[in-house]
Design a protein around this motif. Structure first.
Motif, short mmCIF file in Angstrom:
data_model
loop_
_atom_site.label_atom_id
_atom_site.label_comp_id
_atom_site.label_asym_id
_atom_site.label_seq_id
_atom_site.Cartn_x
_atom_site.Cartn_y
_atom_site.Cartn_z
N SER A 13 14.86 -49.34 10.09
CA SER A 13 14.15 -48.82 11.26
C SER A 13 13.49 -49.95 12.04
O SER A 13 13.27 -49.84 13.23
CB SER A 13 13.12 -47.78 10.84
OG SER A 13 12.15 -48.39 10.01
N ARG A 14 13.18 -51.03 11.37
CA ARG A 14 12.61 -52.16 12.10
C ARG A 14 13.65 -52.77 13.04
O ARG A 14 13.32 -53.21 14.11
CB ARG A 14 12.12 -53.21 11.11
CG ARG A 14 10.70 -53.00 10.73
CD ARG A 14 10.18 -54.15 9.92
NE ARG A 14 9.81 -53.62 8.62
CZ ARG A 14 9.99 -54.20 7.48
NH1 ARG A 14 10.55 -55.39 7.42
NH2 ARG A 14 9.62 -53.64 6.37
N ARG A 15 14.86 -52.79 12.62
CA ARG A 15 15.92 -53.33 13.49
C ARG A 15 16.07 -52.49 14.75
O ARG A 15 16.28 -53.00 15.82
CB ARG A 15 17.24 -53.35 12.75
CG ARG A 15 17.61 -54.73 12.26
CD ARG A 15 18.99 -54.76 11.73
NE ARG A 15 19.07 -53.91 10.54
CZ ARG A 15 20.15 -53.35 10.09
NH1 ARG A 15 21.29 -53.52 10.72
NH2 ARG A 15 20.15 -52.60 9.04
N ARG A 16 15.97 -51.22 14.63
CA ARG A 16 16.13 -50.34 15.78
C ARG A 16 15.03 -50.52 16.79
O ARG A 16 15.23 -50.36 17.97
CB ARG A 16 16.18 -48.89 15.32
CG ARG A 16 17.49 -48.53 14.75
CD ARG A 16 17.64 -47.03 14.65
NE ARG A 16 18.80 -46.76 13.85
CZ ARG A 16 18.89 -45.88 12.89
NH1 ARG A 16 17.84 -45.14 12.61
NH2 ARG A 16 19.98 -45.70 12.24
N ARG A 17 13.87 -50.82 16.30
CA ARG A 17 12.74 -50.98 17.20
C ARG A 17 12.98 -52.15 18.16
O ARG A 17 12.67 -52.07 19.34
CB ARG A 17 11.46 -51.21 16.39
CG ARG A 17 10.35 -50.33 16.83
CD ARG A 17 9.11 -50.58 16.04
NE ARG A 17 9.20 -49.96 14.72
CZ ARG A 17 8.63 -50.41 13.63
NH1 ARG A 17 7.94 -51.52 13.66
NH2 ARG A 17 8.75 -49.78 12.50
N GLY A 18 13.54 -53.25 17.68
CA GLY A 18 13.70 -54.44 18.50
C GLY A 18 14.94 -54.36 19.40
O GLY A 18 14.96 -54.93 20.47
N GLY A 19 15.99 -53.69 19.02
CA GLY A 19 17.22 -53.68 19.81
C GLY A 19 17.76 -52.27 19.96
O GLY A 19 17.17 -51.30 19.52
N ALA A 20 18.91 -52.16 20.60
CA ALA A 20 19.51 -50.84 20.82
C ALA A 20 20.12 -50.33 19.52
O ALA A 20 20.50 -51.10 18.65
CB ALA A 20 20.58 -50.95 21.89
N SER A 21 20.20 -49.03 19.40
CA SER A 21 20.78 -48.45 18.20
C SER A 21 22.29 -48.65 18.20
O SER A 21 22.89 -48.99 19.20
CB SER A 21 20.44 -46.97 18.12
OG SER A 21 21.18 -46.27 19.09
N ARG A 22 22.88 -48.41 17.11
CA ARG A 22 24.30 -48.64 16.96
C ARG A 22 25.13 -47.70 17.83
O ARG A 22 26.22 -48.06 18.27
CB ARG A 22 24.65 -48.42 15.49
CG ARG A 22 25.93 -49.08 15.09
CD ARG A 22 26.17 -48.91 13.64
NE ARG A 22 25.43 -49.93 12.90
CZ ARG A 22 25.41 -50.03 11.60
NH1 ARG A 22 26.04 -49.14 10.87
NH2 ARG A 22 24.74 -50.98 11.00
N HIS A 23 24.65 -46.52 18.12
CA HIS A 23 25.42 -45.52 18.86
C HIS A 23 25.01 -45.40 20.32
O HIS A 23 25.58 -44.61 21.04
CB HIS A 23 25.28 -44.15 18.18
CG HIS A 23 25.79 -44.18 16.76
ND1 HIS A 23 27.11 -44.31 16.45
CD2 HIS A 23 25.13 -44.11 15.58
CE1 HIS A 23 27.25 -44.31 15.14
NE2 HIS A 23 26.06 -44.19 14.57
N ALA A 24 24.04 -46.13 20.76
CA ALA A 24 23.58 -46.02 22.14
C ALA A 24 24.57 -46.72 23.08
O ALA A 24 25.22 -47.69 22.72
CB ALA A 24 22.20 -46.64 22.29
N ALA A 25 24.69 -46.22 24.28
CA ALA A 25 25.59 -46.80 25.28
C ALA A 25 25.06 -48.15 25.74
O ALA A 25 23.86 -48.34 25.90
CB ALA A 25 25.72 -45.86 26.46
#
Length: 159
Positions: A13-25
């Motif tokens: 979840s820390r990774r998601r906070r800094g960058g876009a999620s894997r499934h986001a456009a």
């Protein structure tokens, strides 16, 4: 009353906070493929542009006449080569079939303009012969094609 246990989040979840999620456009445009395509098209047009002129090589006479305005539809071009052979657009045509082919092509076109190109070494009688045949077949909008930069026939000053 029970006590609740709170779970700590893992590193995912820390990774998601800094960058876009894997499934986001992806919201950025990748310009590299577009630049590649544009460069290829540029090269194609640079190579093809000189070939777009009428393909029968002639040594046109030079005159002081101004250039003819361009039209939307490419005019039919009849060329008379130095050896007397006649060509319609890019292909050589027997002189006795020229008028028939022109009439067949002209029936499907909007413009009835014909450009008549003749090598400067050809006899004037041959040019007039072809021009007369075109006029006799109903083609009255004939333009003689020459190169610019020829002599100007002007009266001397003081007369």
């Amino acid at each position: 009353m029970g006590a609740g246990v709170a779970k700590r989040s893992t590193g995912g979840s820390r990774r998601r906070r800094g960058g876009a999620s894997r499934h986001a456009a992806m919201s950025e445009i990748n310009v590299t493929p577009m630049v590649d395509v544009m460069l290829v098209l540029l090269v194609i047009f640079m190579v093809a542009a000189p070939m777009m002129t009428v393909g029968v090589p002639l040594e046109l006479p030079k005159t002081a006449a101004k250039a003819v305005p361009t039209e939307a539809e490419v005019p039919l071009t009849v060329s008379i080569q130095a050896d007397g052979k006649v060509a319609l657009m890019n292909s050589e045509v027997p002189a006795d079939q020229l008028v028939a082919r022109l009439q067949a092509i002209a029936s499907e076109r909007d413009s009835n303009k014909i450009f008549l190109r003749a090598d400067g070494k050809i006899a004037y009688s041959k040019v007039v012969e072809v021009m007369g045949a075109l006029n006799g077949a109903g083609f009255s909008n004939i333009t003689l094609v020459t190169d610019t930069g020829g002599p100007q026939l002007t009266a001397p000053a003081g007369n």
